[in-house]
Design an enzyme around this catalytic site. Structure first.
Site, PDB file in Angstrom:
ATOM      1  N   ARG A 126      62.873 -99.591   2.710  1.00 23.46           N
ATOM      2  CA  ARG A 126      62.659 -98.437   1.836  1.00 23.46           C
ATOM      3  C   ARG A 126      63.667 -97.326   2.101  1.00 23.46           C
ATOM      4  O   ARG A 126      63.617 -96.296   1.434  1.00 23.46           O
ATOM      5  CB  ARG A 126      61.265 -97.883   2.110  1.00 23.46           C
ATOM      6  CG  ARG A 126      60.258 -98.099   1.004  1.00 23.46           C
ATOM      7  CD  ARG A 126      58.936 -97.566   1.517  1.00 23.46           C
ATOM      8  NE  ARG A 126      57.966 -97.311   0.522  1.00 23.46           N
ATOM      9  CZ  ARG A 126      57.027 -98.163   0.126  1.00 23.46           C
ATOM     10  NH1 ARG A 126      57.004 -99.381   0.611  1.00 23.46           N
ATOM     11  NH2 ARG A 126      56.123 -97.802  -0.745  1.00 23.46           N
ATOM     12  N   ARG A 173      55.311 -89.500  -3.973  1.00 30.14           N
ATOM     13  CA  ARG A 173      55.861 -90.828  -3.642  1.00 30.14           C
ATOM     14  C   ARG A 173      57.034 -91.179  -4.554  1.00 30.14           C
ATOM     15  O   ARG A 173      57.990 -91.817  -4.112  1.00 30.14           O
ATOM     16  CB  ARG A 173      54.761 -91.890  -3.711  1.00 30.14           C
ATOM     17  CG  ARG A 173      53.884 -91.859  -2.461  1.00 30.14           C
ATOM     18  CD  ARG A 173      52.495 -92.378  -2.708  1.00 30.14           C
ATOM     19  NE  ARG A 173      52.433 -93.780  -3.011  1.00 30.14           N
ATOM     20  CZ  ARG A 173      51.385 -94.366  -3.607  1.00 30.14           C
ATOM     21  NH1 ARG A 173      50.346 -93.638  -3.961  1.00 30.14           N
ATOM     22  NH2 ARG A 173      51.392 -95.654  -3.835  1.00 30.14           N
ATOM     23  N   ARG A 207      44.385 -98.091 -10.039  1.00 29.22           N
ATOM     24  CA  ARG A 207      44.194 -98.811  -8.780  1.00 29.22           C
ATOM     25  C   ARG A 207      43.376 -97.951  -7.814  1.00 29.22           C
ATOM     26  O   ARG A 207      42.540 -98.453  -7.079  1.00 29.22           O
ATOM     27  CB  ARG A 207      45.568 -99.152  -8.183  1.00 29.22           C
ATOM     28  CG  ARG A 207      45.492 -99.962  -6.896  1.00 29.22           C
ATOM     29  CD  ARG A 207      46.851-100.482  -6.474  1.00 29.22           C
ATOM     30  NE  ARG A 207      47.643 -99.478  -5.787  1.00 29.22           N
ATOM     31  CZ  ARG A 207      48.911 -99.652  -5.391  1.00 29.22           C
ATOM     32  NH1 ARG A 207      49.525-100.794  -5.644  1.00 29.22           N
ATOM     33  NH2 ARG A 207      49.553 -98.702  -4.762  1.00 29.22           N
ATOM     34  N   LYS A 231      54.700-105.163  -7.027  1.00 26.29           N
ATOM     35  CA  LYS A 231      55.268-105.974  -5.943  1.00 26.29           C
ATOM     36  C   LYS A 231      54.180-106.796  -5.236  1.00 26.29           C
ATOM     37  O   LYS A 231      54.367-107.977  -4.970  1.00 26.29           O
ATOM     38  CB  LYS A 231      55.987-105.084  -4.914  1.00 26.29           C
ATOM     39  CG  LYS A 231      57.114-104.244  -5.496  1.00 26.29           C
ATOM     40  CD  LYS A 231      57.871-103.497  -4.404  1.00 26.29           C
ATOM     41  CE  LYS A 231      57.038-102.478  -3.660  1.00 26.29           C
ATOM     42  NZ  LYS A 231      56.682-101.275  -4.439  1.00 26.29           N
TER      43      LYS A 231
END
Ligand code: ADP
Length: 196
Positions: free
Chosen positions: A89, A146, A128, A14
């Site tokens: 979210r 998550r 990342r 995103k």
């Protein structure tokens, strides 16, 4: 105004795609993750509170995030539109967003959802984590947490926008350019159909 949501699980791309899309379409990028990380870097009371949730892979409470979005709107008036990244979210956040946009006499034009397999997501996030300095990308446990939160709390947001006929899935694997092209095609179509 033309407002877009880029939807998808952690690591789906995103942020990468948002940076390119806001430039191409002249939209304002609203990433709640980025706003929260700024608060943390500035050691504000909101940042200190948010860090406790983020480091455990949990969502920051709705009222904190919604308040932050509301104040972002106050700082960005008379714009072409927003690209929402990592927000909403939860269904409560989606409902709050609809209300805030209605006050501005606008709405969400389209929700584009990046679809990526879970194994690919974990690989991307661990990679990342090596360079981003993000505390929530370093641990596979936090990453897995998550995903559980995403399934339980965030995926119902997809149904919310499916009911409103605003949801479109986009294949999120391939090169950044290929995915960007698929997103642009969907956005151009949504823009052609959008009246505001
Ligand atoms: P990613 O999508 O890779 O998880 P983000 O930068 O969007 O990264 O979010 C990082 C963390 O910030 C989330 O795991 C969550 O704890 C918090 N966060 C970001 N946006 C929201 C939101 N809209 N509601 C609640 N928590 C959020």
């Amino acid at each position: 105004m033309f407002n877009l949501i880029l939807f998808g699980p952690p690591g789906s791309g995103k942020g990468t795609q948002s940076d390119r899309l806001v430039e191409k379409y002249g939209l304002i990028h609203l990433s709640t993750g980025n706003l929260l990380r700024e608060e943390i870097a500035n050691k504000t009371p909101l940042g200190k509170e948010a860090k406790k949730f983020i480091d455990h892979g949990q969502l920051v409470p709705d009222e904190v995030v919604i308040g932050m979005v509301d104040s972002f709107f106050d700082r960005h008036k008379n714009v072409n539109g927003f690209l929402f990244d990592g927000f909403p979210r939860t269904v409560a956040q989606a409902q709050a967003l609809d209300k805030l946009l209605a006050l501005k006499k606008t709405d969400i034009a389209s929700v584009l959802a990046l679809e990526v397999t879970e194994q690919e997501l974990i690989n991307r996030l661990l990679n990342r984590g090596k360079t981003s300095g993000r505390s929530d990308d370093n641990s596979e446990d936090v990453i897995r947490k998550r995903f559980i939160v995403y399934t339980n709390e965030t995926s119902p947001v997809a149904d919310y926008y499916k009911k409103a006929r605003k949801f479109k899935a986009i294949h999120g694997e391939g090169s950044v350019d290929e995915i960007n092209a698929a997103l642009r095609q969907a956005i151009d179509k949504a823009m052609a159909n959008h009246k505001d």
